[in-house]
Design an enzyme around this catalytic site. Structure first.
Site, short mmCIF file in Angstrom:
data_model
loop_
_atom_site.label_atom_id
_atom_site.label_comp_id
_atom_site.label_asym_id
_atom_site.label_seq_id
_atom_site.Cartn_x
_atom_site.Cartn_y
_atom_site.Cartn_z
N CYS A 504 43.93 -15.07 51.99
CA CYS A 504 43.50 -14.26 53.35
C CYS A 504 44.46 -15.14 54.71
O CYS A 504 44.43 -14.44 55.49
CB CYS A 504 42.16 -14.74 53.67
SG CYS A 504 41.08 -14.20 52.19
N HIS A 1288 36.47 44.62 57.71
CA HIS A 1288 37.72 44.04 57.92
C HIS A 1288 38.45 44.38 56.79
O HIS A 1288 38.60 43.62 55.80
CB HIS A 1288 37.30 42.76 58.01
CG HIS A 1288 38.43 41.75 58.23
ND1 HIS A 1288 39.31 41.06 57.37
CD2 HIS A 1288 38.90 41.27 59.34
CE1 HIS A 1288 40.15 40.35 57.87
NE2 HIS A 1288 40.01 40.39 59.26
#
Length: 1806
Positions: A504, A1288
């Site tokens: 870490c 459409h």
């Protein structure tokens, strides 16, 4: 008064002291009650507080006076002195002057009040009583003679003055009566009627010394000031006396009627401002803030608040000491750049938003990383149940799957196998270096000695890559060493490159290693940081089992509930260099590492437990390096993971070193992990990023989520430790923090990071732009660049947002963008003078310019003396310091040479009669401009001057020194003025050929000469006034010459003629004394023949020749044009005719750029220079007026003038490159289950007839654990679906509109969260793939996968045949999310005016509904139910404003729950506007149409389409042409009242031939019964990697057999979806995408790119490879001809062509759904070679990143970027794709594309 001199001496010593007096000495005299001390100190204190207050608020005195115009400045008792000084002053200088008088008065008042006082009797002379009833004070005073009421604060608060002993008796009496009595820290009889005679004496003294003791009169008051005696305004009094009289009488002899004063103020406030009932009192002083009772104001119903100035200033403005460079350690390291990726934050600025809000980014594990349900590990054994139940949490970066591989020159395939840690490190490395300014001048080939140190540990992506077969890229993509090596390789560095693993603490250890490398001289600069990206599950299991991880979510540092840490992604890198070098380089120093170190806790009780003694030792070490004391560290950024063991140990270490009761201020502690989790190996660098953000903003953020201190940690406050719980100012005299990081294996690292040193800024740079405040209108050139237009707009948008929020100086923004950022090939330039114009310019960016690869040559052109004025605009001289310097320099030399100053002359607008001043001034202006351009970095390839201008050019090119040149010009001018004959000579410019010019001279028959040969049709004649007049008459009257344009040249004398001869002998003498040098810039003399180049290109004799002989300017320009080619001709100076003359003289003007500077007769002359800079930038020139015109000489110290500031980093254009994790055990289980199912072990459910559903969308299934994975059914048989789709029709084919997909998604989301309807709805990255029509034989599904955010999904609409379960067809994909409300007000304001402009523009075209839909019908036929456009106004084919209404014919809405917020019909009418705009433009040919293929973003909010009142909208649309076949549209929808409710950006349209579109639509079968799909010919062994990470373009083909002319049945593809069209028509512009072409039988070979030569080559290759006799002379213009000819021969010669025995699978998909086009590759297939070539190019593209369109057949693999690694991968790809085998010697970097094609074709026919 024995004490008087002593007290005055105290003041003198205190003020004069160079060092602070000791605390004891100071306390002795400041504790004295004497008015001689108390009253002056009070005056000093209040005046200082006043200035602190102004400074804190950043306002002026006059601004504050305006704020208190009604209430005024009021003074209580001694406070009347500073109040009068302030109220009577007009500005700060007068405040200081009047304060000095007030200070003298205060001292004298104290002295007069103490006359006769015995200082040996202790005690005050004033006491304050808090009486019980009105009049009680009078009663008490009457009992004690010699005492008086001195002040009435309110009816019950009374001050009494008298002798010390009497006042003490009175006080005792009052307390005996139960009255509170308070002693005042004051001696002296103030407000005492006994002082009347003394007061008169004092007033006489004031009259005697008025300058020292007399304040201004009441007439000078700038605001209200009231009398302490009467309470009335002094401003309204008729007195002309000094305010000093008022102050003295009130303070010495009169009672202070303060309460009456407040009553009068309340009355006036109420009367003057009846609408304003709230008022604030700013209270200055020592703490007597109860002197303003609120009762008088409450009676008038006024609300009063009090602002304690002492507290206010302390809170907002702690004195900032700062540090100069020499106060930092010699080896201090500067952080000059930073790049980070932390959860929720892609920059330090975004990180601050999280920190300041105290928010947390924790979330449940994202399924996009890995799906726990598919993970086999932990699913069996004793821990299986616990593992299954455990919830995993994390803090994740967004979009780690994506990467801008093109930007970094990495092939898409290699990028897919690269650990995302490597990819993110590249991005953040670029950002850190770009922010530091390093990349501005970086060249990879320089092999810079830059170090790279990366902290890293995990390589979790290896779990992903290990799920697939090995490749050549796997090792380099996942081995940890490549994390630093990749960066060093990309930038071409030679410095140390190391990966450090200390768990870490790794990233902070990497920073330590980098600092030490710089300090030791190993490298002068380094990049350091760390990375941690979570891509695998195994570390979750292992860390959880070891007890590291929290089971409840986020890290909880130092909290009672701490239970472990929460994992997090994180990346961060900082660019480091020596602090002293950074300051010298003008870098933006973000922070300074003053001490850094590491050690190991080897004696810890356990290896994972930190050792407090090691930490203490480390803290002391870094503190000692920093040179600071522990008390100067005001913040500690702790490791703070939130564990019960680690946190108490860390706190104890911090307490030992930094805590203690002897501290003067608290040390705050925090931990980034509370916000974004624990990024493990990147934790330390993340903490450093936090500190950098704190230093930038000067604030300390709260510790997120902190509630109560861990009981294991002793109380913090006794040791001055504190955990902040709210955002607070970082009020320390010097901001310095300690950052701590320790690793699980015992490695500790810490550093001290302080703020940047103070760098003295220059404040007199631009007099018109005082201190560079943005209130001025000085224009700054803006420069923005990117690799393409997409990222250019993204960069502009991000920058605009930042500028609006942070309000930086425009000058600094402009400077940083050009000087400190890398320049890319696509560039945009603009001008801005303030933030508003800057943002406006950025918002308008549509596309940039690609700068020329080879810039033109720059030639400086110097004009001759064409007028009798110089014409320097004064604003240039004032605004441009460097220009001013050069003009002043010339002026000094002229004066030193004995001539008069030129300065008045250079600005004159009337003719300058003094020839010396005229010519020296002209020279100075030209010289100054030229030098400024050169100092700006302009690379000048040549200089040319016309006549006089050649003399200036000699100085600029250093042929003559500046002093010699000015001596020549001045002496020459003097000769002209003194030795010239009586006839000055006149010059006439004519536009005629040389023959015509000579004919005119012959006809006139006078002594006329040609003075200038300026061009083929441009000449200047010189002669006497009379002879030139004859020429003008001849031209006007003689038909031979009529129309010949001519004009007088406004010069003082007729040079280059016989008139010059009287001055030539002396001029030659002067010239002979000059020193001529070889020019530093090539000088092109205006001579008939070029002067020989050499060490001394110009000889002294040239000066006489230059004056007497003609100017051959045209010849000089021709020579330059021939030598340099296309040029930029730049004027040196302004407003001269030189550039038009150059243009006329060039042979091909269109090749050149002509840059003349016109400053005359324009509104803003100073804009000419930045505008010229833009032109030069657009030509690809590296030039900066920041270094030239704007900077100070001699070295252009722009770093102190323009600040290098932090700006948002580059915005990358990322695409997905990701290998999804696959658990091989789980996959094997699936295989077994499938076999059992196939064997009948698992029963099937018979299909049952279903009744029609009631709703358009219904839920089908979901993930067993959450709503993150959902599936819904879209019922295409519902009337809503069929009615809308039928209405459409694209080219007569009913197709589902895009808005239908959106409505279905919203309807599905409503089932998860009903509140969706009241939120903002966001769609991103919509892509339309296979078309969806009306087909009841297909199941249509909606799949929604959660992406980790709340109410956010990635969705897919797809369909499959109900009868045959073949491969599903994907129709649409995208991302949908529900977001918080977005503020659209900025857009509303910006677009309202723009729409109005379009509506009234004279060139706008207005179409009504009928005409509009008639035009649109060539693309889409809309039924009445979808016709919403009532009218549309179009401007320039790029902008449109339409009125949209609800269609008159309605569609059923009962089957949908989403109509109110996402109505298909209404949304489609919105989108129609941009579709109509694009398809009606001139860019769309009549036989082609633009089809929408995707939408980048749609945001909707506050929509209520179900409300009948909301039936009309206004739509603004605009279109941007991306390429010849690609247009993008944007749209904004407003309600009737102007509210923005809908935005759509990046609506992508691609152009298709109508015939091709119709054939494809006919073939897709989405409006008819489906055909059976083709299956794969083979089953792969094992799991293989996706063949390509590119955008997926499908050819979902249903095959049928059709007979050819020989009776053979050949498999052909008849179904293609829309995305195939995109692949053919638009994807060729994407380097990483497919370049597949549709080759039809009627395709012409010419249109396929085969010209006569390549067609011949093509036919010869076919003949050689297939054995067919094809004559090259035969007419084979079409594919059909070639096909017929091939088969005519092959039917008899190649029996194998009758059999389809060898089928090659050519993959055209990306990783998610591999689809095959099965093509028999035989000698008889005429198209096979073309398909093979195309596939080969695609494979090369995948492995090299090179665009298909740029790869030629003759280039080798090495030439297109294939290296030794990628060639291995490419070889395997070839073998897989074509079922061929290459020997190692067969496949190498030397192979060309043609050789590869031949090899594959031959192998295929074997």
């Amino acid at each position: 008064m024995t004490q008087g001199p002593r007290y005055i001496r105290h003041f003198h010593d205190w003020i004069a002291a160079t060092e602070s007096p000791s605390t004891s000495t100071e306390m002795q005299w400041t504790d004295t009650m004497s008015g001689m001390i108390s009253l002056p100190l009070l005056t000093i204190m209040q005046i200082v507080q006043y200035f602190q207050y102004l400074e804190t608020r950043e306002i002026t005195h006059s601004q504050f006076v305006e704020e208190i115009r009604i209430g005024g400045a009021q003074g209580y008792c001694g406070g009347l002195l500073p109040a009068a000084a302030i109220a009577a002053s007009r500005n700060e200088d007068e405040v200081v002057h009047n304060a000095g008088i007030a200070l003298r008065l205060a001292l004298a008042i104290g002295a007069y009040a103490e006359l006769g006082d015995d200082e040996n009797i202790p005690g005050p002379t004033t006491v304050v009583l808090r009486t019980k009833y009105s009049g009680q004070a009078e009663e008490i005073v009457s009992k004690f003679p010699g005492t008086y009421i001195s002040a009435i604060t309110d009816p019950e608060t009374i001050s009494i003055v008298g002798p010390v002993n009497v006042v003490e008796e009175l006080r005792a009496y009052a307390e005996g009566q139960g009255i509170k009595a308070t002693k005042l820290h004051l001696r002296g009889k103030v407000h005492n009627p006994e002082n009347k005679d003394l007061c008169k004496e004092f007033i006489n003294l004031c009259h005697k010394y008025p300058s020292m003791l007399m304040l201004p009169t009441a007439a000078s008051l700038q605001t209200s000031l009231r009398s302490n005696k009467t309470g009335k305004e002094l401003r309204s009094s008729a007195t002309t006396a000094s305010l000093s009289i008022e102050v003295l009488e009130n303070t010495l002899a009169n009672k202070c009627e303060w309460y009456n004063l407040l009553n009068g103020m309340a009355k006036d406030l109420d009367a003057i401002s009846r609408t304003e009932k709230e008022h604030t009192f700013a209270l200055f002083g020592t703490g007597r803030k109860n002197c303003v009772p609120t009762m008088p104001f409450e009676e008038k119903q006024l609300r009063i608040s009090k602002l304690d100035i002492v507290t206010y200033v302390e809170k907002h403005d702690i004195p900032r000491e700062g540090r100069t460079l020499d106060q930092y350690p010699e080896n201090a390291i500067a952080i000059v750049g930073a790049g980070c990726r932390l959860p929720g934050a892609n920059s330090i600025d975004e990180l601050w938003e999280i920190l300041s809000a105290g928010s947390s980014r924790v979330e449940k594990l994202r399924s996009s990383r890995f799906d726990l349900s598919t993970v086999s590990r932990g699913s069996v054994g004793p821990d299986a149940k616990q593992t299954a139940k455990r919830e995993l949490y994390g803090n994740f970066l967004d979009d780690v799957e994506s990467f801008d591989s093109n930007f970094f020159g990495i092939s898409p395939r290699e990028a897919m196998y690269m650990d995302p840690q490597q990819r993110l490190l590249l991005e953040t490395a670029y950002e850190a270096l770009d922010g530091s300014g390093y990349l501005r001048t970086h060249r990879r080939g320089d092999f810079d000695n830059v170090g790279c140190f990366i902290g890293a540990s995990y390589t979790e992506y290896l779990e992903n890559t290990s799920s697939y077969n090995p490749t050549a890229y796997t090792a380099t993509g996942t081995i940890r060493a490549f994390q630093s090596g990749r960066i060093s390789y990309h930038f071409g560095w030679s410095g140390p490159s190391e990966v450090i693993d200390t768990a870490c603490s790794a990233s902070l250890v990497a920073v330590n290693r980098a600092c030490k490398a710089i300090q030791s001289g190993e490298c002068p600069m380094a990049l350091a940081g760390g990375v941690n990206i979570i891509t695998g599950v195994n570390n979750y299991f292992d860390l959880g089992k070891a007890g590291f991880l929290s089971t409840t979510g986020q890290c909880k540092p130092f909290d009672e509930t701490a239970d472990g840490y929460c994992r997090a992604d994180g990346v961060g890198l900082v660019a480091l260099k020596s602090l002293r070098q950074a300051v010298a380089d003008g870098n933006n120093v973000m922070g300074v590492i003053m001490g850094v170190g590491t050690n190991q806790g080897g004696l810890s009780p356990a290896i994972t437990v930190p050792y407090y003694r090691a930490q203490i030792s480390l803290f002391k070490n870094v503190l000692n390096q920093s040179g600071l004391k522990s008390g100067q560290i005001s913040y500690v950024e702790a490791h703070g993971t939130g564990t019960q063991v680690g946190d108490p140990i860390e706190i104890s270490s911090v307490r030992e070193v930094f805590g203690g009761s002897d501290r003067s201020e608290f040390v705050n502690m925090g931990s980034l992990k509370a916000n974004v989790g624990h990024s493990e190996t990147a934790a330390g660098i993340g903490s450093l990023m936090k500190v950098l953000a704190m230093l930038k903003h000067g604030k300390i953020p709260p510790l997120a989520g902190f509630k109560s201190l861990n009981p294991k940690i002793p109380a913090l406050e006794p040791d001055y430790l504190r955990i902040p719980t709210e955002l607070q100012d970082w009020n320390s005299s010097f901001r310095a923090a300690c950052v701590n990081s320790y690793g699980a294996a015992g490695s500790n690292s810490a550093l001290i990071c302080g703020e940047a040193p103070i760098v003295t800024a220059m404040t007199d740079v631009l007099p018109t732009d005082t201190n560079m405040h943005e209130t001025s209108h000085l224009q700054y050139p803006l420069f923005l660049s990117a690799t393409n237009n997409f990222t250019l707009k993204a960069n502009a948008s991000k920058l605009a947002q930042y500028v609006l929020k942070n309000q930086p100086r425009v000058a600094d923004v402009a400077y940083t963008l050009y000087h400190r950022r890398k320049h890319h090939r696509v560039q945009w330039t603009g001008l801005a003078h303030d933030l508003e114009s800057l943002v406006r310019s950025l918002d308008k960016i549509e596309e940039g310019l690609e700068v020329p690869a080879s810039p033109k040559s720059v030639v400086l052109a110097f004009s001759g003396q064409s007028k009798q004025t110089i014409g320097l605009d004064p604003s240039w001289y004032v605004s441009f310091p460097r220009l001013r310097h050069y003009i002043d320099l010339c002026n000094k030399i002229v004066i030193r040479l004995g001539y008069s100053t030129i300065l008045p002359a250079v600005f004159a607008t009337d003719p300058v009669e003094d020839v010396v001043a005229l010519q020296c001034g002209t020279f100075a202006f030209q010289y100054a401009c030229a030098k400024c351009w050169i100092d700006s970095g302009l690379e000048v390839k040549a200089a040319v001057g016309h006549s006089f201008g050649e003399l200036t050019a000699m100085a600029v090119t250093e042929t003559l020194s500046l002093e010699d040149a000015l001596h020549l010009v001045a002496a020459r001018a003097t000769l002209v003025q003194t030795k010239w004959g009586s006839e000055r000579g006149t010059m006439l410019a004519i536009e005629a050929t040389l023959d015509t010019t000579r004919q005119i001279i012959t006809v006139v028959n006078e002594n006329i000469e040609i003075a200038c040969y300026n061009g083929q049709k441009s000449h200047v004649l010189v002669g006497t006034e009379r002879s030139i007049g004859q020429v003008e008459h001849l031209i006007a009257t003689d038909n031979r010459f009529k129309g010949t344009r001519n004009t007088r040249v406004k010069t003082s004398h007729g040079f280059h003629s016989v008139f010059t001869e009287p001055i030539l002998p002396e001029l030659d003498e002067i010239a002979q004394k000059l020193e001529f040098n070889a020019p530093s810039i090539p000088l092109e003399t205006s001579t008939e023949k070029p002067i020989n180049e050499g060490e001394h290109a110009v000889e002294p004799s040239r000066i006489v020749q230059h004056t007497r002989t003609p100017v051959y300017f045209g010849d000089a320009i021709s020579r330059l044009e021939e030598r340099l080619g296309p040029c930029i001709w730049l004027e040196a100076g302004s407003d001269s005719p030189i550039i038009p003359m150059v243009k006329r003289a060039t042979h091909n003007p269109s090749q050149h750029t002509f840059l003349g500077l016109k400053a005359k007769d324009i509104a803003r002359p100073i804009d000419v220079i930045p505008q010229a800079s833009l032109t030069l930038w657009q030509e690809g020139m590296s030039v900066s007026c920041f270094d030239g015109f704007y900077s100070h000489p001699p070295n252009g110290v722009t770093s102190n003038v323009f600040n290098h500031i932090w700006l948002p980093p580059y915005q990358f254009q990322r695409t997905r490159h990701w290998l999804q994790y696959m658990d091989l055990v789980t996959e094997e289980r699936k295989t077994v289950d499938e076999r059992l199912r196939s064997a009948g072990a698992v029963g099937t459910i018979a299909s049952q007839p279903q009744t029609p559903p009631l709703k358009l969308v219904t839920a089908r299934s979901r993930d067993s654990e959450s709503w993150s994975s959902l599936e819904f059914a879209i019922h295409s048989e519902t009337s809503r679906f069929t009615d809308i789709v039928s209405a459409h029709a694209v080219r007569d084919q009913p197709l589902c509109p895009a808005s239908m997909y959106m409505e279905c998604v919203v309807m599905a989301a409503q089932m998860v969260e009903p509140s969706v309807s009241v939120k903002s709805l966001s769609f991103q990255n919509l892509s339309f793939q296979g078309a969806l029509g009306i087909n009841y034989n297909r199941d249509v599904s909606l799949l929604m996968e959660g992406d980790g955010e709340y109410l956010a999904w990635n969705f897919t609409v797809r369909s499959t045949g109900k009868e045959s379960k073949g491969r599903p067809t994907t129709h649409a994909k995208g991302r949908f999310s529900v977001t918080s409300h977005i503020d659209f007000q900025l857009y509303e304001r910006m677009l309202a005016d723009r729409m109005n402009e379009i509506l009234v523009h004279p060139q706008s075209e207005r179409l009504m509904a009928g005409r509009a839909y008639t035009l649109f019908s060539r693309v889409v036929n809309y039924a009445e139910s979808l016709r919403g456009i009532s009218e549309i106004t179009i401007l320039n084919n790029r902008h449109a404003v339409a009125e949209v209404c609800r269609p008159k014919v309605s569609v059923s809405s009962s089957e949908s729950t989403a109509v109110a917020v996402c109505d298909t019909v209404t949304l489609d009418t919105f989108i129609q506007v941009v579709g109509l705009l694009i398809n009606s433009s001139e860019t769309c040919p009549v036989d082609e149409v633009f089809i929408a293929t995707g939408i980048d973003s749609i945001i909707m909010q506050d929509c209520d389409f179900s409300d009948p009142q909301h039936d009309t909208w206004k739509v603004y649309a605009m279109a941007t042409t991306r390429s010849e076949s690609h247009v993008a549209g944007d749209m904004f929808v407003f309600t009737k009242d102007g509210k923005l409710i809908f935005t759509g950006s990046g609506v992508q349209f691609s152009r298709f031939p109508i015939a091709k579109l119709e054939k494809v639509l006919e073939g897709i079968g989405m409006n008819s019964a489906p055909r059976s799909p083709i299956g794969n010919d083979g089953i792969g062994k094992g799991v293989t990697a996706p063949p390509s990470p590119t955008t997926q373009f499908h050819m979902n083909g249903h095959a049928k057999s059709t007979p050819n002319r020989h009776g053979l049945r050949v498999r052909t593809t008849v179904e293609m979806d829309e995305q195939t069209l995109v692949a053919q028509d638009s994807v060729s512009r994407r380097p990483s995408a497919l370049k597949s072409a549709m080759i039809r039988n009627d395709s012409n070979l010419g249109t396929l790119g085969l010209d006569s030569l390549s067609k011949l080559e093509f036919v010869n290759q076919l003949r050689a490879q297939l054995g067919n006799e094809i004559s090259p002379t035969q007419d084979l213009s079409q594919i059909a001809d070639l096909y017929n000819k091939l088969f005519a021969h092959s039917s008899t010669t190649n029996s194998r062509s009758a059999h389809i025995d060898h089928v090659h699978k050519i993959e055209l998909d990306g990783p998610s759904s591999p689809t095959a086009v099965n093509s028999p590759v035989t000698a008889g297939d005429s198209q096979s070679k073309l398909r093979i070539r195309q596939r080969i190019l695609e494979l090369i593209t995948e492995n090299s990143g090179e665009s298909v369109s740029t790869i030629k057949d003759e280039v080798s693999l090495q030439d297109v970027g294939i290296d030794s690694l990628s060639v291995i991968e490419l070889k395997e790809s070839f073998e897989d794709a074509f079922s061929v085998q290459f020997g190692d010697w067969d496949f190498g970097l030397h192979l060309t594309v043609r050789e590869l094609v031949d090899y594959v074709v031959i192998s295929s026919n074997v």
